[in-house]
Design an enzyme around this catalytic site. Sequence first.
Site, PDB file in Angstrom:
ATOM      1  N   LEU A  44       0.861  -1.172   0.000  1.00 17.44           N
ATOM      2  CA  LEU A  44       0.000   0.000   0.000  1.00 17.44           C
ATOM      3  C   LEU A  44       0.902   1.227   0.000  1.00 17.44           C
ATOM      4  O   LEU A  44       1.944   1.236   0.661  1.00 17.44           O
ATOM      5  CB  LEU A  44      -0.897   0.034   1.241  1.00 17.44           C
ATOM      6  CG  LEU A  44      -1.937  -1.095   1.401  1.00 17.44           C
ATOM      7  CD1 LEU A  44      -2.707  -0.902   2.705  1.00 17.44           C
ATOM      8  CD2 LEU A  44      -2.882  -1.133   0.219  1.00 17.44           C
ATOM      9  N   ASP A  45       0.503   2.262  -0.729  1.00 21.20           N
ATOM     10  CA  ASP A  45       1.263   3.510  -0.717  1.00 21.20           C
ATOM     11  C   ASP A  45       1.345   4.040   0.713  1.00 21.20           C
ATOM     12  O   ASP A  45       0.473   3.763   1.549  1.00 21.20           O
ATOM     13  CB  ASP A  45       0.596   4.564  -1.607  1.00 21.20           C
ATOM     14  CG  ASP A  45       0.608   4.178  -3.075  1.00 21.20           C
ATOM     15  OD1 ASP A  45       1.482   3.391  -3.474  1.00 21.20           O
ATOM     16  OD2 ASP A  45      -0.270   4.661  -3.807  1.00 21.20           O
ATOM     17  N   ARG A  46       2.361   4.845   0.963  1.00 21.45           N
ATOM     18  CA  ARG A  46       2.551   5.387   2.318  1.00 21.45           C
ATOM     19  C   ARG A  46       1.305   6.127   2.810  1.00 21.45           C
ATOM     20  O   ARG A  46       0.936   6.032   3.981  1.00 21.45           O
ATOM     21  CB  ARG A  46       3.763   6.323   2.318  1.00 21.45           C
ATOM     22  CG  ARG A  46       4.096   6.902   3.688  1.00 21.45           C
ATOM     23  CD  ARG A  46       5.450   7.595   3.675  1.00 21.45           C
ATOM     24  NE  ARG A  46       5.710   8.214   4.951  1.00 21.45           N
ATOM     25  CZ  ARG A  46       5.535   9.505   5.226  1.00 21.45           C
ATOM     26  NH1 ARG A  46       5.105  10.317   4.281  1.00 21.45           N
ATOM     27  NH2 ARG A  46       5.790   9.994   6.419  1.00 21.45           N
ATOM     28  N   ARG A  82      -5.270   5.714  -7.917  1.00 23.50           N
ATOM     29  CA  ARG A  82      -5.021   7.156  -7.923  1.00 23.50           C
ATOM     30  C   ARG A  82      -4.944   7.690  -9.350  1.00 23.50           C
ATOM     31  O   ARG A  82      -5.513   8.737  -9.683  1.00 23.50           O
ATOM     32  CB  ARG A  82      -3.728   7.456  -7.156  1.00 23.50           C
ATOM     33  CG  ARG A  82      -3.758   7.012  -5.706  1.00 23.50           C
ATOM     34  CD  ARG A  82      -2.382   6.967  -5.067  1.00 23.50           C
ATOM     35  NE  ARG A  82      -1.787   8.292  -4.973  1.00 23.50           N
ATOM     36  CZ  ARG A  82      -0.541   8.521  -4.546  1.00 23.50           C
ATOM     37  NH1 ARG A  82       0.232   7.482  -4.189  1.00 23.50           N
ATOM     38  NH2 ARG A  82      -0.073   9.736  -4.468  1.00 23.50           N
TER      39      ARG A  82
END
Length: 306
Positions: free
Chosen positions: A133-135, A231
Amino acid sequence: MILTATVTAEQAGMRLDDAAKALFPQLSKGQIRKIIDWGGCTVAQTMVRVASRTLKGGEEIILGVMEPERYVELTYRRDELLTDDGEYLAVNKAAGLNCQRTPYQLKGTVEHAVTMYLKGEGSAEPARVIHRLDRGTSGVMFFPKHKPAATHISWQLKGGLVTKVYWALVADLPDQDAWRVDAPVAKISKFRYGVALPGKDSSTEFRVLAAGRGATLLEARPITGRTHQIRVHLTHCGLPIVGDLPYGGLPAPRMMLHCRSMSFIARDGRTVAATAPVDAAFADFCAGHGIDLAPLLTPPAENATP
């Protein structure tokens, strides 16, 4: 920020922290020791977490200097896990945390916290990061507890057999209640991706869950697993995620993207599933914009391993 220097004859034989202070005078001894302790120091391309390590001339020292807010102690207790069985465990990753170690840190990452949890349970297995998962994204992360389980879930992920459901908040109301984006995703700069050719085939299904005042809650189901896919596809639709500043989203306390649930079939045929509650920032944003989460917060089989 990455700092690099080579040990000279003058520093040869010195302790790592003392030599680093001489080579990087802009840092205090306390900062250097913290960087070393958190896994942000390599010597001769090997991570070193012992400040007293003796140096040799010609060795390269690399220090990763983190922003102060990233020094967050992270541990998991059994009662904090979303699920834990003989083969898999799942955690609810908080927004702002790195999934795995970086040149800046080891401690404070989900990978390290899960490794410490497994160690505390008597396991010598490392935390295997088989999806990310992205930060800025929160939500479900699964970790296999041994190699055969890792091989199986990696195969499931590669074959698109893992069901992943995300929640995303956008500022505008979409023109349709449900739609699918089939658009290639490519890297267009060091930290940014976009719909572009040549790119990797990417597909995401979206539907509206709830509309409020100046915000809409969407469900996103990625069919493929490209970097920044949700995104990028929402930005491509003119619906950047709230808080996703690099992709044109409106400012917010965090990026409003949450991995709500994941499920897959284990080797023995059982369904393994986990569902993650949203954090206070996500819930407060929804409430402040007239989005009622209550009807959405009771899935039929939450965090189950039947």
